[in-house]
Motif scaffolding. Structure first.
Motif, PDB file in Angstrom:
ATOM      1  N   VAL A   1      13.754   8.555   1.257  1.00 56.37           N
ATOM      2  CA  VAL A   1      14.358   7.807   0.799  1.00 56.37           C
ATOM      3  C   VAL A   1      15.430   8.878   1.527  1.00 56.37           C
ATOM      4  N   PRO A   2      16.406   8.152   2.000  1.00 56.87           N
ATOM      5  CA  PRO A   2      17.979   8.747   2.049  1.00 56.87           C
ATOM      6  C   PRO A   2      18.930   9.159   0.904  1.00 56.87           C
ATOM      7  N   ASN A   3      19.142   8.139  -0.182  1.00 52.75           N
ATOM      8  CA  ASN A   3      19.639   8.303  -1.617  1.00 52.75           C
ATOM      9  C   ASN A   3      18.807   7.651  -2.684  1.00 52.75           C
ATOM     10  N   THR A   4      19.488   7.857  -3.823  1.00 52.72           N
ATOM     11  CA  THR A   4      18.648   7.007  -4.795  1.00 52.72           C
ATOM     12  C   THR A   4      18.931   5.508  -4.725  1.00 52.72           C
ATOM     13  N   LEU A   5      19.792   5.270  -4.307  1.00 49.23           N
ATOM     14  CA  LEU A   5      19.999   3.468  -4.224  1.00 49.23           C
ATOM     15  C   LEU A   5      18.899   2.886  -3.614  1.00 49.23           C
ATOM     16  N   THR A   6      18.675   3.745  -2.560  1.00 47.36           N
ATOM     17  CA  THR A   6      17.704   2.542  -1.341  1.00 47.36           C
ATOM     18  C   THR A   6      16.892   2.961  -1.573  1.00 47.36           C
ATOM     19  N   GLY A   7      16.047   3.898  -2.706  1.00 47.15           N
ATOM     20  CA  GLY A   7      14.962   4.244  -3.463  1.00 47.15           C
ATOM     21  C   GLY A   7      14.168   3.000  -4.575  1.00 47.15           C
ATOM     22  N   ILE A   8      15.906   2.925  -4.735  1.00 43.58           N
ATOM     23  CA  ILE A   8      15.302   0.958  -5.425  1.00 43.58           C
ATOM     24  C   ILE A   8      15.166   0.566  -5.072  1.00 43.58           C
ATOM     25  N   GLY A   9      16.401   0.195  -4.184  1.00 41.40           N
ATOM     26  CA  GLY A   9      16.146  -1.245  -3.101  1.00 41.40           C
ATOM     27  C   GLY A   9      14.361  -0.961  -2.414  1.00 41.40           C
ATOM     28  N   ARG A  10      14.075   0.015  -2.292  1.00 38.79           N
ATOM     29  CA  ARG A  10      12.999   0.455  -1.652  1.00 38.79           C
ATOM     30  C   ARG A  10      11.400   0.148  -2.625  1.00 38.79           C
ATOM     31  N   PHE A  11      11.639  -0.318  -3.701  1.00 40.49           N
ATOM     32  CA  PHE A  11      10.925   0.014  -4.703  1.00 40.49           C
ATOM     33  C   PHE A  11      10.926  -1.386  -5.256  1.00 40.49           C
ATOM     34  N   LEU A  12      12.125  -1.989  -4.742  1.00 43.27           N
ATOM     35  CA  LEU A  12      12.150  -3.547  -5.670  1.00 43.27           C
ATOM     36  C   LEU A  12      11.658  -4.337  -4.530  1.00 43.27           C
ATOM     37  N   GLY A  13      11.934  -3.853  -3.323  1.00 43.16           N
ATOM     38  CA  GLY A  13      11.315  -4.270  -1.850  1.00 43.16           C
ATOM     39  C   GLY A  13      10.072  -4.326  -1.988  1.00 43.16           C
ATOM     40  N   LEU A  14       9.616  -3.320  -2.467  1.00 45.80           N
ATOM     41  CA  LEU A  14       7.400  -3.824  -2.475  1.00 45.80           C
ATOM     42  C   LEU A  14       7.001  -4.157  -3.158  1.00 45.80           C
ATOM     43  N   HIS A  15       7.619  -4.323  -4.833  1.00 45.89           N
ATOM     44  CA  HIS A  15       7.089  -5.185  -5.523  1.00 45.89           C
ATOM     45  C   HIS A  15       7.355  -7.128  -5.004  1.00 45.89           C
ATOM     46  N   LEU A  16       8.348  -7.031  -4.452  1.00 42.22           N
ATOM     47  CA  LEU A  16       9.182  -7.804  -4.134  1.00 42.22           C
ATOM     48  C   LEU A  16       8.180  -8.891  -2.898  1.00 42.22           C
ATOM     49  N   GLY A  17       7.344  -7.769  -2.193  1.00 44.79           N
ATOM     50  CA  GLY A  17       6.063  -8.175  -1.103  1.00 44.79           C
ATOM     51  C   GLY A  17       5.356  -8.471  -1.481  1.00 44.79           C
ATOM     52  N   PHE A  18       4.852  -7.843  -2.755  1.00 44.53           N
ATOM     53  CA  PHE A  18       3.483  -8.290  -3.043  1.00 44.53           C
ATOM     54  C   PHE A  18       3.616  -9.906  -4.448  1.00 44.53           C
ATOM     55  N   VAL A  19       4.504 -10.243  -4.691  1.00 46.45           N
ATOM     56  CA  VAL A  19       4.543 -11.304  -5.127  1.00 46.45           C
ATOM     57  C   VAL A  19       4.843 -12.435  -4.892  1.00 46.45           C
ATOM     58  N   MET A  20       5.644 -12.318  -3.660  1.00 51.93           N
ATOM     59  CA  MET A  20       4.967 -12.672  -2.298  1.00 51.93           C
ATOM     60  C   MET A  20       4.347 -13.839  -2.321  1.00 51.93           C
ATOM     61  N   ALA A  21       3.322 -12.235  -1.850  1.00 54.61           N
ATOM     62  CA  ALA A  21       1.576 -13.017  -1.770  1.00 54.61           C
ATOM     63  C   ALA A  21       1.127 -13.327  -3.185  1.00 54.61           C
ATOM     64  N   LEU A  22       1.338 -13.231  -4.009  1.00 51.44           N
ATOM     65  CA  LEU A  22       0.858 -13.527  -5.063  1.00 51.44           C
ATOM     66  C   LEU A  22       1.507 -15.038  -4.826  1.00 51.44           C
ATOM     67  N   GLN A  23       2.661 -14.979  -4.775  1.00 45.68           N
ATOM     68  CA  GLN A  23       3.353 -16.947  -5.576  1.00 45.68           C
ATOM     69  C   GLN A  23       2.108 -17.704  -3.702  1.00 45.68           C
ATOM     70  N   LEU A  24       1.856 -17.242  -2.804  1.00 48.42           N
ATOM     71  CA  LEU A  24       0.937 -17.819  -2.000  1.00 48.42           C
ATOM     72  C   LEU A  24      -0.189 -17.776  -2.159  1.00 48.42           C
ATOM     73  N   LEU A  25      -0.947 -17.671  -3.467  1.00 54.37           N
ATOM     74  CA  LEU A  25      -2.087 -17.929  -3.456  1.00 54.37           C
ATOM     75  C   LEU A  25      -1.986 -18.607  -4.994  1.00 54.37           C
ATOM     76  N   LEU A  26      -1.083 -18.535  -5.289  1.00 54.33           N
ATOM     77  CA  LEU A  26      -0.599 -19.830  -6.521  1.00 54.33           C
ATOM     78  C   LEU A  26      -0.443 -21.428  -5.667  1.00 54.33           C
ATOM     79  N   ILE A  27       0.447 -21.594  -5.074  1.00 58.61           N
ATOM     80  CA  ILE A  27       0.767 -22.519  -4.307  1.00 58.61           C
ATOM     81  C   ILE A  27      -0.571 -22.949  -3.820  1.00 58.61           C
ATOM     82  N   GLY A  28      -1.298 -21.682  -3.016  1.00 54.28           N
ATOM     83  CA  GLY A  28      -2.770 -22.345  -1.897  1.00 54.28           C
ATOM     84  C   GLY A  28      -3.624 -23.250  -2.690  1.00 54.28           C
ATOM     85  N   ARG A  29      -3.553 -23.849  -3.956  1.00 48.53           N
ATOM     86  CA  ARG A  29      -4.356 -24.625  -4.108  1.00 48.53           C
ATOM     87  C   ARG A  29      -6.356 -24.043  -3.929  1.00 48.53           C
ATOM     88  N   VAL A  30      -6.005 -22.844  -4.431  1.00 53.62           N
ATOM     89  CA  VAL A  30      -7.790 -22.384  -4.505  1.00 53.62           C
ATOM     90  C   VAL A  30      -8.180 -23.145  -5.650  1.00 53.62           C
TER      91      VAL A  30
END
Length: 452
Positions: free
Chosen positions: A49-78
């Motif tokens: 991680v280059p610095n603390t700010l980009t580290g926070i951004g990377r942490f949020l991005g990782l969770h964003l990717g997961f929540v988007m995958a979760l949203q696909l399951l929710l709209i997937g009419r399983v």
């Protein structure tokens, strides 16, 4: 407020089922297990991680990717989730997940650009075009803007000003967002590219989410519609602004549709391909025909009166948990508002709906009570009780206050309660049910809300 009543004797008890509880348990387990895995992945990145700010951004991005995958399951009419949890509760999950996605989309790039602006010693706004020169980053920015557009149109004030058809068309850009976000992650996924194991996990997660979406919203409906070849066989006006459409096809018993469920309906050749509406079955499926009844609210529902006999029908479903599969009590209370009477009317034909049954039907005037003749015949035939509740709330009528509900159904806390109607009415009724201490497991709800 006026009331019409029919009475008769109760029938036999029913068995207890815990399907919704199992579905919720699996959903929460999926969520919590994956969140733990994300923390482990973030602690062992493939690039420093280059610095603390980009580290926070990377942490949020990782969770964003997961929540988007979760949203696909929710709209997937399983089907496993739809039939056990129900559209109404899944829509609430979808709404809150969308809220989380919006804020992660705002915060993830903000911290990343703040971090790189600090490294490059330039201003935050100067860093935006600097990072946008990289194609993966630019695609991520475009995806973020599109998510912002969808979020704005989902705000209650904006949503009320547009038709369902317009709202649904705008939300089709979710598929563009999926493609852009996947490309962005392929090139920018430092948090899950540190080993073959984390890569397999991450892309396995996304393959599962996208695969569920494609399977349940594209492949399965295509196969079913090719097999059943649905066609309109009759169009029958019910009131001045409500109409029933009868649909026939091949081997409809193989759909395994139940009273209380709904389909997403398209009428290719009569409407545009992207126009789709969720309408409940207004009669119990008999293996030969399906019937939907709709009120003229949007352009699609208003145009049902002009459907020619023989029109092709494309249906996705059946969906929904407003069925007798979730019953926990011997006796039942069915509550409907407006056109929400359709699944309630279908439930009255379900042979599994045993015991004492009471129906509360809210309509502005008796003339607005859709399918009232059929309801009266059904309650008489099965020995149920029907209360037709009319009048304007503004005139002092409060038919769904705790006192009114207890007066109409004194043993309401000992019954399963099935509810279908407009969102505002559903909210009022559920508030009263909680005040009357009707347990959550005994409340089965489908409200009219927008869904993708």
């Amino acid at each position: 407020m006026s009331t019409t009543t029919f009475t008769a004797a109760p029938a036999a008890p029913v068995r207890r089922l815990g399907q919704a509880r199992v579905a919720y348990l699996l959903l929460w387990a999926f969520l919590l297990v994956n969140l733990v895995i994300l923390q482990v992945m973030f602690a062992h990145p493939s690039r420093p991680v280059p610095n603390t700010l980009t580290g926070i951004g990377r942490f949020l991005g990782l969770h964003l990717g997961f929540v988007m995958a979760l949203q696909l399951l929710l709209i997937g009419r399983v089907p496993f989730l739809e039939r056990r949890i129900g559209m109404d509760k899944l829509t609430n999950w979808h709404r809150w997940t969308g809220f989380v996605i919006f804020w992660l989309v705002v915060l993830h790039p903000t911290f990343v650009m703040l971090g790189y602006a600090q490294l490059d010693r330039i201003s935050f706004f100067a860093e935006i075009p600097n990072l946008a020169k990289q194609m993966p980053v630019l695609l991520g920015m475009i995806a973020a803007v599109l998510i912002g557009v969808m979020a704005f149109t989902s705000v209650r004030m904006a949503r009320r000003r547009m038709s369902y058809e317009t709202w649904h068309a705008i939300h089709l850009v979710v598929y563009v967002v999926i493609v852009l976000s996947v490309i962005h992650q392929i090139y920018e996924g430092a948090s899950f590219a540190n080993s073959d194991v984390t890569k397999a996990y991450w892309w396995g997660l996304w393959a599962f989410a996208v695969g569920s979406l494609l399977t349940n919203r594209l492949f399965v409906p295509l196969v079913r519609n090719l097999r059943h070849r649905l066609r309109v066989v009759a169009v029958v006006p019910e009131t001045d602004n409500a109409v029933s459409v009868y649909i026939a096809g091949n081997r409809l018993d193989r759909l395994r549709a139940r009273p209380g469920q709904f389909f997403w309906w398209r009428f290719p050749g009569h409407n545009s391909w992207w126009q789709v509406n969720p309408w409940s079955l207004s009669a119990a499926p008999d293996g030969r025909t399906l019937r939907l009844t709709a009120k003229a609210i949007g352009s699609t529902s208003a145009g049902l009166r002009q459907l020619p006999v023989g029109t092709r029908v494309y249906a996705e479903g059946p969906y929904g948990a407003l069925t007798t599969a979730g019953r926990t009590r011997e006796n039942t209370l069915l509550i409907a508002g407006g056109i929400g009477i359709t699944p309630i009317r279908a439930l009255l034909e379900d042979p599994e709906l045993t015991g004492d049954v009471v129906v509360l039907y809210r309509a502005r005037t008796p003339a607005d009570a859709v399918l009232i003749g059929e309801l009266r015949n059904l309650v008489q035939a099965r020995g149920a009780r029907l209360h037709l509740l009319t009048g304007r709330t503004a005139d002092g009528s409060q038919p769904f206050s705790p006192e009114s509900l207890r007066g109409l159904v004194p043993d309401i806390a000992e019954r399963d309660v099935y509810l279908c109607g407009p969102a505002a009415m559903a909210t009022t009724v559920q508030r009263s049910l909680r005040a009357l201490r009707v347990p959550a497991r005994q409340r089965h709800v489908e409200a009219f809300r927008l869904g993708v």
